[in-house]
Every structure is written in C-alpha cells, then in structure tokens.
Design an enzyme around this catalytic site. Sequence first.
Site, PDB file in Angstrom:
ATOM      1  N   LEU A 104       0.876  -1.164   0.000  1.00  0.00           N
ATOM      2  CA  LEU A 104       0.000   0.000   0.000  1.00  0.00           C
ATOM      3  C   LEU A 104       0.916   1.216   0.000  1.00  0.00           C
ATOM      4  O   LEU A 104       1.962   1.212   0.657  1.00  0.00           O
ATOM      5  CB  LEU A 104      -0.902   0.027   1.239  1.00  0.00           C
ATOM      6  N   ASP A 105       0.528   2.271  -0.706  1.00  0.00           N
ATOM      7  CA  ASP A 105       1.343   3.481  -0.739  1.00  0.00           C
ATOM      8  C   ASP A 105       1.523   4.040   0.671  1.00  0.00           C
ATOM      9  O   ASP A 105       0.716   3.793   1.568  1.00  0.00           O
ATOM     10  CB  ASP A 105       0.674   4.550  -1.612  1.00  0.00           C
ATOM     11  N   LYS A 106       2.558   4.822   0.846  1.00  0.00           N
ATOM     12  CA  LYS A 106       2.870   5.412   2.148  1.00  0.00           C
ATOM     13  C   LYS A 106       1.680   6.172   2.731  1.00  0.00           C
ATOM     14  O   LYS A 106       1.403   6.094   3.934  1.00  0.00           O
ATOM     15  CB  LYS A 106       4.070   6.353   1.995  1.00  0.00           C
ATOM     16  N   THR A 108      -1.525   5.702   1.986  1.00  0.00           N
ATOM     17  CA  THR A 108      -2.759   4.925   1.902  1.00  0.00           C
ATOM     18  C   THR A 108      -2.981   4.142   3.186  1.00  0.00           C
ATOM     19  O   THR A 108      -2.053   3.580   3.751  1.00  0.00           O
ATOM     20  CB  THR A 108      -2.707   3.955   0.702  1.00  0.00           C
ATOM     21  N   HIS A 186       0.866   2.643  -7.848  1.00  0.00           N
ATOM     22  CA  HIS A 186      -0.068   3.769  -7.733  1.00  0.00           C
ATOM     23  C   HIS A 186      -1.302   3.583  -8.624  1.00  0.00           C
ATOM     24  O   HIS A 186      -1.842   4.554  -9.162  1.00  0.00           O
ATOM     25  CB  HIS A 186       0.615   5.093  -8.102  1.00  0.00           C
TER      26      HIS A 186
END
Length: 232
Positions: A104-106, A108, A186
């Site tokens: 998961l993105d930083k 998110t 992303h």
Amino acid sequence: MRLRLDKFLANKAFGSRKEVHALIKQGLVTVDAVVATKKDMAIQIPEQIVAVNGEVVDNRQQYYVKFNKPAGYVCAVEDNRHPTVMELLPPEFLTMGVVPVGRLDKDTEGLLLLSNDGVWAHRIINGKKHISKLYYIEYTSELTETGLERIKEGIVLGDGTVCKPANLELLEPGKAQITIEEGKYHQVKRMIGAAGGEVTYLKRLSVGPLTLGGIENLGDFTYLSEEDVEKL
C-alpha cells in the site's frame, strides 16, 4: 518440528542467542513446566509448551496476519527514509521473516496482509488469481464520463500500463469505491487521474473475502484463522 530451545526463543524475539542463554541460565525458561537447563535442548513444536518467566510463548511458525495500516508508513521491512509498517508490529515478526504481502502506498490506509509463507503470498499478489481488492476513494475535480467508461472497460494509462476492467461505484460527489484485481504502482490514483480526478484519500477495505472486521482501529492487527487462509 524439532528446534533448539535457544534458536526458538531468539526467533521469537526474546533477544540475541547470548541474551536467551542468560534467560535459561537464570532459570526463567520452562519446557512443559520443567525448568530448562540446557541452551541446546531440542524441543518439539507445537507439541511442547515453552514459557518465559511464566508466560507461555506463542509457538506458531507460519504467520498469516491482517493489519489496519495507518498513513505515513511504507510497506517494507526496512527503509532509510521513512518509518515502516514493521515498526508497528511485534518484533518477532521480523525475526520470523514476516513481510508485507503486496504494498500500500505510504499515504494509503487500510487492509494489509503479512506472512512468512512465500507461496501463499505469491498467490495473493498474482493478478491471474482474480483476487479482488476494494478501495474507498476521496478525490477532487469531476470524473469524466469517458474516463469512467475507460476504467470499467480496462484503461491504458499514459505510460502504456494496461489495467484490467475495474468496478467503480460513485457514492457521492468526490467519493467512490473501486474494485480491482491487480496492484500495480499507484494504480488506483493513476486510474482516477486518467479519468480527470485527483485522489486525496485512499483506504483499502478488503482483499478477497477478508475485511477490516476485528481490526477497525488504525494500527490494529490479528492473526487469520485457518479458514481465512484457505479462502485465499
């Protein structure tokens, strides 16, 4: 499974081998309620019960975990620039080789799975397995009708990345849910961007049949049941 007592305790993050030896020497370690005296004692896991200072040590060797990830942490075992999700979890996860399953993105939030079972993890992140992932999105601007259709049909992003058809549900202005079967770089943010919006908040709600049930608060985690593991 047969293991040396000192290796078992070191793997469970009770310290270095030297620190574990000190615990044994002090008489703080028991095996089946009998004080252990030999650091190289062979124990049988999970049949035998090991305790340290009266507290039974969790003897699991395979880890299957779901975690409610907060924003601000990267999905990595270590990172020189940013805090990692592993810093929020028990230290034994590192010593037992537990790692994030996918990313998961930083910035998110939401459901993140972790495991030290590489085969199981690969099955989940492999897009060919058709495991759906549901996200809640907040965004600015208005999504175009053309963009929405492209997302539903399988959008091709500006750099040529091909995305499978996704199910996008508009909840209210600036809010939506999207279901995808992949986890490309992303991906959700880029798909929404290609449709004319800009994601301001993103949270993963589910992976296949697994949800945030039981880990509603950010930073909460729990172990998956055997049934949950088999479902995936």
